[in-house]
Design a protein around this motif. Structure first.
Motif, PDB file in Angstrom:
ATOM      1  N   VAL A 234       0.826  -1.227   0.000  1.00 62.71           N
ATOM      2  CA  VAL A 234       0.000   0.000   0.000  1.00 62.71           C
ATOM      3  C   VAL A 234       0.852   1.266   0.000  1.00 62.71           C
ATOM      4  CG1 VAL A 234      -2.307   0.670   0.701  1.00 62.71           C
ATOM      5  CG2 VAL A 234      -1.212  -1.212   1.887  1.00 62.71           C
ATOM      6  N   GLY A 304       0.246  -0.176  12.614  1.00 58.75           N
ATOM      7  CA  GLY A 304      -1.029  -0.613  12.056  1.00 58.75           C
ATOM      8  C   GLY A 304      -0.813  -1.792  11.154  1.00 58.75           C
ATOM      9  N   ALA A 306      -2.219  -4.518  11.536  1.00 55.12           N
ATOM     10  CA  ALA A 306      -2.767  -5.582  12.386  1.00 55.12           C
ATOM     11  C   ALA A 306      -2.972  -4.944  13.758  1.00 55.12           C
ATOM     12  CB  ALA A 306      -1.799  -6.758  12.479  1.00 55.12           C
ATOM     13  N   ALA A 307      -3.771  -5.591  14.595  1.00 53.49           N
ATOM     14  CA  ALA A 307      -4.073  -4.983  15.896  1.00 53.49           C
ATOM     15  C   ALA A 307      -2.800  -4.857  16.735  1.00 53.49           C
ATOM     16  CB  ALA A 307      -5.098  -5.839  16.618  1.00 53.49           C
ATOM     17  N   HIS A 325      -1.819   4.056  17.071  1.00 55.01           N
ATOM     18  CA  HIS A 325      -2.479   2.963  16.370  1.00 55.01           C
ATOM     19  C   HIS A 325      -3.238   3.498  15.154  1.00 55.01           C
ATOM     20  CE1 HIS A 325      -4.936  -0.954  17.233  1.00 55.01           C
ATOM     21  NE2 HIS A 325      -4.065  -1.088  16.274  1.00 55.01           N
ATOM     22  N   GLY A 328      -6.039   0.432   8.383  1.00 52.70           N
ATOM     23  CA  GLY A 328      -6.241   0.667   6.959  1.00 52.70           C
ATOM     24  C   GLY A 328      -6.100  -0.620   6.183  1.00 52.70           C
ATOM     25  N   THR A 330      -5.222  -2.243   1.900  1.00 53.30           N
ATOM     26  CA  THR A 330      -4.760  -1.949   0.544  1.00 53.30           C
ATOM     27  C   THR A 330      -5.841  -1.145  -0.188  1.00 53.30           C
ATOM     28  OG1 THR A 330      -3.605  -4.061   0.586  1.00 53.30           O
ATOM     29  CG2 THR A 330      -3.875  -3.021  -1.560  1.00 53.30           C
ATOM     30  N   GLU A 331      -7.098  -1.511   0.039  1.00 60.32           N
ATOM     31  CA  GLU A 331      -8.214  -0.854  -0.647  1.00 60.32           C
ATOM     32  C   GLU A 331      -8.457   0.569  -0.154  1.00 60.32           C
ATOM     33  OE1 GLU A 331      -8.125  -3.876   0.513  1.00 60.32           O
ATOM     34  OE2 GLU A 331      -9.310  -5.300  -0.650  1.00 60.32           O
ATOM     35  N   GLN A 357      -8.688   1.552  17.386  1.00 61.95           N
ATOM     36  CA  GLN A 357      -8.038   1.716  16.078  1.00 61.95           C
ATOM     37  C   GLN A 357      -8.029   3.194  15.680  1.00 61.95           C
ATOM     38  OE1 GLN A 357      -9.255  -1.219  16.846  1.00 61.95           O
ATOM     39  NE2 GLN A 357      -7.655  -2.531  16.028  1.00 61.95           N
ATOM     40  N   ASP A 422     -13.891  -6.337   8.311  1.00 57.48           N
ATOM     41  CA  ASP A 422     -13.474  -6.144   9.705  1.00 57.48           C
ATOM     42  C   ASP A 422     -14.708  -5.913  10.568  1.00 57.48           C
ATOM     43  OD1 ASP A 422     -10.666  -6.344   9.455  1.00 57.48           O
ATOM     44  OD2 ASP A 422     -10.634  -4.370   8.523  1.00 57.48           O
ATOM     45  N   VAL A 528       3.095  -9.809   4.478  1.00 56.23           N
ATOM     46  CA  VAL A 528       3.352  -8.469   5.009  1.00 56.23           C
ATOM     47  C   VAL A 528       3.456  -8.473   6.533  1.00 56.23           C
ATOM     48  CG1 VAL A 528       2.550  -7.119   3.050  1.00 56.23           C
ATOM     49  CG2 VAL A 528       0.892  -7.928   4.710  1.00 56.23           C
TER      50      VAL A 528
HETATM   51  P1  AMP Z   1      -3.953  -5.299   3.902  1.00 53.46           P
HETATM   52  O1  AMP Z   1      -4.836  -4.935   2.788  1.00 53.46           O
HETATM   53  O2  AMP Z   1      -3.055  -6.454   3.604  1.00 53.46           O
HETATM   54  O3  AMP Z   1      -3.194  -4.124   4.417  1.00 53.46           O
HETATM   55  O4  AMP Z   1      -4.861  -5.807   5.101  1.00 53.46           O
HETATM   56  C1  AMP Z   1      -5.884  -5.010   5.648  1.00 53.46           C
HETATM   57  C2  AMP Z   1      -6.428  -5.654   6.889  1.00 53.46           C
HETATM   58  O5  AMP Z   1      -5.468  -5.634   7.936  1.00 53.46           O
HETATM   59  C3  AMP Z   1      -7.622  -4.949   7.464  1.00 53.46           C
HETATM   60  O6  AMP Z   1      -8.813  -5.253   6.785  1.00 53.46           O
HETATM   61  C4  AMP Z   1      -7.597  -5.443   8.904  1.00 53.46           C
HETATM   62  O7  AMP Z   1      -8.172  -6.719   9.023  1.00 53.46           O
HETATM   63  C5  AMP Z   1      -6.128  -5.554   9.199  1.00 53.46           C
HETATM   64  N1  AMP Z   1      -5.694  -4.355   9.937  1.00 53.46           N
HETATM   65  C6  AMP Z   1      -5.075  -3.280   9.472  1.00 53.46           C
HETATM   66  N2  AMP Z   1      -4.809  -2.403  10.459  1.00 53.46           N
HETATM   67  C7  AMP Z   1      -5.309  -2.938  11.595  1.00 53.46           C
HETATM   68  C8  AMP Z   1      -5.369  -2.517  12.962  1.00 53.46           C
HETATM   69  N3  AMP Z   1      -4.838  -1.377  13.381  1.00 53.46           N
HETATM   70  N4  AMP Z   1      -5.990  -3.338  13.835  1.00 53.46           N
HETATM   71  C9  AMP Z   1      -6.527  -4.505  13.451  1.00 53.46           C
HETATM   72  N5  AMP Z   1      -6.485  -4.961  12.182  1.00 53.46           N
HETATM   73  C10 AMP Z   1      -5.887  -4.187  11.261  1.00 53.46           C
END
Ligand code: AMP
Length: 550
Positions: A234, A304, A306-307, A325, A328, A330-331, A357, A422, A528
Motif C-alpha cells: 500500500v 497498524g 494488524a491490531a 495505532h 487501513g 490496501t483498498e 483503532q 473487519d 506483510v
Molecule cells: P492489507 O490490505 O493487507 O493491508 O490488510 C488489511 C487488513 O489488515 C484490514 O482489513 C484489517 O483486518 C487488518 N488491519 C489493518 N490495520 C489494523 C489494525 N490497526 N488493527 C486490526 N487490524 C488491522
C-alpha cells in the motif's frame, strides 16, 4: 452555478515538482550495510526521476498507461520510480517480494507488466520467474547483486545507473486526467485470485494531504521518518508521496529489516517517526531488551496493519516511544483511522482512546452493518462489519487488460461502499474498535468471541512473546478458541497459569476462555508480517500442532 476556481489536476508530478524544488534539501537516506548509508537529496532524487522517465520512454519505449513494475526494497531508487512512472502517465505496479512465486507470476501476467525494475539482491527471486512472464520485455537492475543469474533471459537487461546516466534532467510531464491510474497494488487474498487495487493520481494526492494532517501523522520538514512498512505494501502507507509534500526526510532500511540493524539505524540516524506493523515492533522490543539502544529520538510511531496489543504500547511508553495505532487496508490507500485521543486529557484518560483503532479523518465515511444488513448505531457496543467510502477508497478491483473492473458482492455493497471484512464497534465520538476479521470471529454456541481480545490479553503475560487465537470446530459449541502461544526466550509457563491469567488479569469471561492450547516456536506470518490464521487453522486440521486440551 459553477465555482470560479481553477481546475488544476491533482497529479503525482505536482507532488514531485513541489518536493524537489521547495524541499530540495530534504534527504532520503538508504541503509546499505556499509559504514556509511547512501544519502540523496529530494532535488537529486527528483532529477533522477526525470532522467528515469526519459530512459523509460526514449530507450525502453514505454508509452501511455503501460505498467512498469518494481520488485524492490525501500530505497531511494524505489522513490524515484514512485514519481517517474506515474508522472509520465505510466502505471507503477509494486510487486510484493514475499509472495509465493506462482502468485507473483499470476499478478505480473494479470497486470501485463512491460518492464520490471528490480534490486540486484532480489535477482535470485526474479530470474526463475522470467520464462513465465511473456509481457515483460525489459528488466532494469539497481544496486548490488549477481547479475549473471539473468544470463540467457528473454527480456533485455539494463543497469539502472547506466540507463539513466546522461539523460535530460527535465521531462515535460503530461497534463493527465487526475482520475487516471497512477499505481497499483494487489491484495494477497486469502481465497481466490489476488485482487488489483488501482490508485488514481487524485486519490494519491488527497491521501498524501491527509497523511500530513496533524490528526494523522502530522510530520514536517524537521522530521525524519523511518519507513519500515514496505513500498510494495500500500505505497508504504503513503509516506513517499507525503514526504515530498512537506519535506519530511526519509530513512529507508532497504533489505536490513531485522531487529538488530533497525535498532542500529535508529540509534545512529535518530529518526523522529517510524511506520511498521506490530511484528516489527515486537521484534525490535526483544532486541533492545537484550541489547539496549537509544531509541529516544522516535517520539511518534505509526503502528497498524494488524491490531497493536496494548501491552506492546505500554512497553514502548516505558522506552519513551509513543505508538499511535492506525487502521487501513490496501483498498483504503491505506489511511482509514488513526488513534489520536481528544485534546486536554491526562495520560490515564488518553489510554482507552489510544488502544482503539482510532478516528476516521474527514475523507473517510464509515458505517457498521449487522448480519441482516441493518445499519447499527455508534454506541460503542453494537458490533457489525465496517463499511467505508471516500475519495481514496477503492470502488472496484482491476479486471485485467481489456476486461471490465470487478465488484464482488462480498467486497462492495450495492450502493458502492467498501465492505472491509473487519468487525468492530464505533463509539459515539467516532472511535473505532475492531474485534476481529469477519472470518476470524469465533462463533461459540451462538455468541461471538473476539480472537483479538484473547490475543491482547495473552500478550500482556510477561512470559508470552506472541499469541494467536483461532476458531476450531467443536462438537458441542460449533466453534471454540485455540490459543497458540510463543514464549519469550528462556521463559516457561503452563496452560493453567495462562488460562487463569486471562480470567484474572485480562478480564476475559469464563465461557470465552480457551480450553485448547499449543506452545509453538513462532506464529506463521503473511507476506506483510501479519498473523496468518489460515495456516494455523490448517496446521490444527492436519494434526500438526501439539495441542493440549484442558
Ligand atoms: P492489507 O490490505 O493487507 O493491508 O490488510 C488489511 C487488513 O489488515 C484490514 O482489513 C484489517 O483486518 C487488518 N488491519 C489493518 N490495520 C489494523 C489494525 N490497526 N488493527 C486490526 N487490524 C488491522
Amino acid at each position: 452555478m459553477y465555482s470560479t476556481m481553477q481546475d488544476v489536476q491533482l497529479n503525482v508530478s505536482r507532488i514531485l515538482q513541489h518536493g524537489m524544488t521547495i524541499h530540495g534539501k530534504s534527504t532520503i537516506t538508504t541503509w546499505t550495510g556499509e559504514p556509511e548509508p547512501q544519502r540523496r537529496t529530494f532535488a537529486e532524487a527528483g532529477t533522477r526521476a526525470h532522467q528515469l522517465a526519459h530512459a523509460l520512454r526514449d530507450e525502453l519505449g514505454v508509452t501511455g498507461d503501460q505498467r512498469v513494475a518494481t520488485l524492490m526494497w525501500n530505497n531511494a531508487e524505489h522513490v524515484e520510480a514512485y514519481f517517474a512512472i506515474p508522472s509520465m502517465g505510466a502505471v507503477l505496479h509494486t510487486l510484493n517480494l514475499r509472495l509465493p512465486p506462482e502468485q507473483l507470476v499470476w499478478i505480473v501476467n494479470h497486470a501485463a507488466d512491460r518492464v520490471v525494475l528490480v534490486n540486484g539482491s532480489l535477482l535470485p527471486l526474479l530470474a526463475p520467474l522470467l520464462p513465465h512472464l511473456p509481457t515483460v520485455e525489459h528488466v532494469v537492475v539497481t544496486g548490488p547483486g549477481d547479475r549473471s543469474v539473468l544470463d540467457g533471459a528473454a527480456p533485455r537487461v539494463h543497469d539502472y545507473e547506466e540507463l539513466i546516466a546522461g539523460r535530460p534532467t527535465a521531462y515535460d510531464w503530461p497534463e493527465l486526467d487526475e482520475r487516471t491510474a497512477a499505481a497499483m497494488c494487489y491484495t494477497s487474498g486469502t481465497t481466490g485470485d489476488p485482487k488489483g487495487v488501482v490508485y488514481s493520481h487524485r486519490s494519491i494526492y488527497l491521501h498524501s494531504m491527509q497523511v500530513n494532517m496533524s490528526e494523522s501523522m502530522g510530520l514536517t520538514a524537521k522530521d525524519t521518518s523511518l519507513v519500515v512498512v514496505p513500498q510494495f505494501h500500500v505505497n508504504a502507507w503513503g509516506l513517499p508521496h507525503a514526504t515530498f509534500m512537506t519535506g519530511i526526510n526519509m530513512l529507508m532500511p532497504d533489505r536490513f529489516l531485522q531487529p538488530a540493524p533497525l535498532a542500529e539505524m535508529i540509534e545512529r540516524e535518530r529518526p523522529t517517526h517510524a511506520a511498521a506493523v506490530p511484528t516489527i515492533w515486537q521484534g525490535l522490543l526483544a532486541e533492545v531488551t537484550a541489547n539496549p539502544r537509544d531509541l529516544s529520538s522516535m517520539t511518534q510511531v505509526t503502528i497498524g496493519g494488524a491490531a497493536c496489543p496494548p501491552s506492546l504500547m505500554e512497553a514502548y511508553d516505558r522506552l519513551g516511544v509513543r505508538l499511535c495505532h492506525a487502521w487501513g487496508m490496501t483498498e483504503t490507500s491505506p489511511l482509514g483511522t488513526m488513534a489520536h485521543p481528544p485534546h486536554g486529557l491526562t495520560a490515564e484518560e488518553e489510554w482507552p482512546y489510544r488502544v482503539t483503532q482510532g478516528r476516521f479523518p474527514a475523507g473517510v465515511e464509515a458505517r457498521l452493518v449487522g448480519p441482516g444488513g441493518e445499519h447499527l448505531p455508534w454506541d460503542g457496543e453494537s458490533a457489525g462489519e465496517l463499511e467505508v467510502r471516500g475519495t481514496w477508497i477503492a470502488g472496484s478491483y482491476f479486471g485485467g487488460i481489456d476486461a471490465e473492473e470487478i465488484r464482488p458482492a462480498d467486497k462492495f455493497s450495492e450502493d458502492g461502499w467498501l465492505k472491509t471484512g473487519d468487525v468492530g464497534v464505533i463509539s459515539p465520538d467516532g472511535y473505532l474498535t475492531l474485534t476481529d476479521r469477519a472470518k476470524d470471529v469465533i462463533k461459540s454456541g451462538g455468541e461471538w468471541i473476539s480472537s483479538v481480545e484473547l490475543e491482547n490479553a495473552l500478550m500482556a503475560h510477561p512470559a508470552v512473546a506472541e499469541a494467536a487465537v483461532v476458531a476450531v470446530p467443536d462438537e458441542k459449541w460449533g466453534e471454540r478458541p485455540l490459543a497458540t502461544v510463543v514464549l519469550k526466550e528462556g521463559e516457561t509457563a503452563d496452560y493453567e497459569t495462562l488460562r487463569a491469567f486471562l480470567a484474572d488479569e485480562g478480564g476475559i469471561a469464563k465461557w470465552q476462555l480457551p480450553e485448547r492450547w499449543a506452545i509453538v516456536p513462532a506464529v506463521p506470518k503473511t507476506s506483510v508480517g501479519k498473523f496468518d490464521k489460515k495456516v494455523i487453522r490448517r496446521q490444527y486440521a492436519e494434526g500438526e500442532l501439539d495441542v493440549t486440551q484442558l
